[in-house]
Design an enzyme around this catalytic site. Structure first.
Site, mmCIF file in Angstrom:
data_model
loop_
_atom_site.group_PDB
_atom_site.id
_atom_site.type_symbol
_atom_site.label_atom_id
_atom_site.label_comp_id
_atom_site.label_asym_id
_atom_site.label_seq_id
_atom_site.Cartn_x
_atom_site.Cartn_y
_atom_site.Cartn_z
ATOM 1 N N ARG A 101 0.874 -1.175 0.000
ATOM 2 C CA ARG A 101 0.000 0.000 0.000
ATOM 3 C C ARG A 101 0.907 1.218 0.000
ATOM 4 N NH1 ARG A 101 -5.394 1.122 1.844
ATOM 5 N NH2 ARG A 101 -5.625 3.148 2.850
ATOM 6 N N HIS A 128 -6.876 1.441 -7.013
ATOM 7 C CA HIS A 128 -7.204 0.663 -5.803
ATOM 8 C C HIS A 128 -7.911 -0.625 -6.243
ATOM 9 C CE1 HIS A 128 -7.679 -0.285 -1.743
ATOM 10 N NE2 HIS A 128 -8.429 0.709 -1.303
ATOM 11 N N GLN A 131 -9.923 -3.059 -3.825
ATOM 12 C CA GLN A 131 -11.213 -2.528 -3.420
ATOM 13 C C GLN A 131 -12.263 -2.786 -4.496
ATOM 14 O OE1 GLN A 131 -12.163 -0.739 -0.384
ATOM 15 N NE2 GLN A 131 -14.093 -1.403 -1.308
ATOM 16 N N ASP A 224 -16.517 8.772 -2.889
ATOM 17 C CA ASP A 224 -15.324 8.546 -2.075
ATOM 18 C C ASP A 224 -15.005 9.862 -1.377
ATOM 19 O OD1 ASP A 224 -13.109 7.352 -0.937
ATOM 20 O OD2 ASP A 224 -11.881 7.429 -2.756
ATOM 21 N N CYS A 264 -16.033 3.234 -0.312
ATOM 22 C CA CYS A 264 -14.958 2.348 0.136
ATOM 23 C C CYS A 264 -14.531 2.608 1.577
ATOM 24 C CB CYS A 264 -13.762 2.441 -0.811
ATOM 25 S SG CYS A 264 -12.923 4.043 -0.805
ATOM 26 N N ARG A 292 -13.877 -7.139 1.222
ATOM 27 C CA ARG A 292 -12.436 -7.027 0.999
ATOM 28 C C ARG A 292 -11.754 -8.337 1.371
ATOM 29 N NH1 ARG A 292 -9.860 -2.033 0.983
ATOM 30 N NH2 ARG A 292 -7.985 -3.279 0.646
#
Length: 307
Positions: A101, A128, A131, A224, A264, A292
């Site tokens: 990450r 991402h 996700q 988001d 998310c 996830r």
């Protein structure tokens, strides 16, 4: 040849579908397969803070019979005295896979180049993809077949989630709409890549500046945070620029009556979304957060089997 998952379009439509099928099975029985029995170790590296990525990978690796090795770059040589490529050469002799990450997508690409174990993008500034596997799994659970569904993202169009929605949604044969201000458009190169994929899957890509037009008739509405990590100094201006793009009950009412709402997380209630939407009956954000775990487990099983 080792397979990596750095961008959503690293998977073909058939591969994406197979991973989602596997995620469904692993959700039914979390411990049915253990490809990391030994236990083998998976390195999970964090340049950025995390809740869902950290927990879901740590738990998922353990479910698969392995041991998660959580590494903070603040306490390692990566990004300081050692390059991503050299770090990968050290890790690949001791771990079964690497999750990172991070900030720059180029770092992930450097790490994966020539590496003998799978490298997984746990989040970068550009994408991402893990996700998105969870999001697609969630939509499929609630709506069935993904192909032909219309998904609208409302907010910062330059967001890493938008880039992943464009690529993953096109791969799934969905109609992806992005509603954002002129100064917050997605990268032209990503839009072009998504359009090329959509041309082969029956999906479509459309960019709007009017959120009302973009949400009309949508099957899924997504947003988001307006202030992503590393953008904190821009918060005041972003709140002004994105004010029209808040997802509230009035905007949601323009989508289909049974439209889903996804986010998310973490969410800033009152900014990009109102509490009555994210905590309301159309919201599936908690299923999305749980998924996830199942989607990433399926991804790891698949990568370890094809590498």
């Amino acid at each position: 040849m080792t397979r990596h998952f750095l961008r959503d379009d690293d998977l073909t439509p058939a591969e994406q579908s197979a991973i989602l099928d596997l995620a469904v099975e692993l959700k039914k029985d979390r411990f049915v397969v253990k490809p990391l029995a030994g236990p083998q170790t998976v390195a999970v590296i964090f340049d950025k803070s995390s809740t869902r990525t950290r927990v879901s990978f740590a738990v998922g690796i353990a479910d698969l019979g392995g041991t998660p090795l959580i590494i903070s770059t603040a306490n390692s040589q990566l990004g300081g005295k050692e390059t991503a490529a050299d770090t990968a050469r050290v890790l690949e002799r001791q771990v079964a896979a690497i999750v990172w990450r991070t900030f720059a997508q180029s770092g992930l690409e450097e790490m994966a180049l020539g590496t003998t174990v799978p490298v997984i993008n746990g989040l970068s500034d550009d994408f991402h993809p893990c996700q998105l596997l969870a999001d697609l799994l969630t939509i499929r659970e609630h709506r069935g077949e993904l192909a032909g569904l219309t998904l609208t993202f409302v907010g910062d169009g330059a967001d890493n989630m938008v880039h992943s929605y464009l690529l993953a949604g096109a791969t799934a044969g969905m109609h992806i709409r992005i509603a954002c201000p002129e100064g917050y458009l997605p990268k032209d190169s990503v839009v072009a890549d998504a359009e090329a994929i959509a041309a082969t899957t029956g999906g479509s890509i459309a960019i709007y500046t009017d959120p009302i037009e973009a949400v009309a008739g949508a099957d899924v509405v997504v947003t988001d945070t307006w202030v992503s990590m590393g953008k904190e100094e821009e918060k005041a201006q972003r709140l002004v620029d994105l004010a029209r793009y808040r997802v509230d009950s009035e905007l949601m009412s323009l989508a289909k009556p049974d439209a889903l709402f996804l986010h998310c997380l973490p969410a800033d209630r009152g900014y990009e979304v109102t509490a009555d939407v994210i905590d309301g009956p159309q919201s599936v954000v908690w299923d999305e957060a749980e998924n996830r775990l199942h989607a990433q487990k399926a991804l790891m099983v698949w990568l370890l089997s094809v590498g």
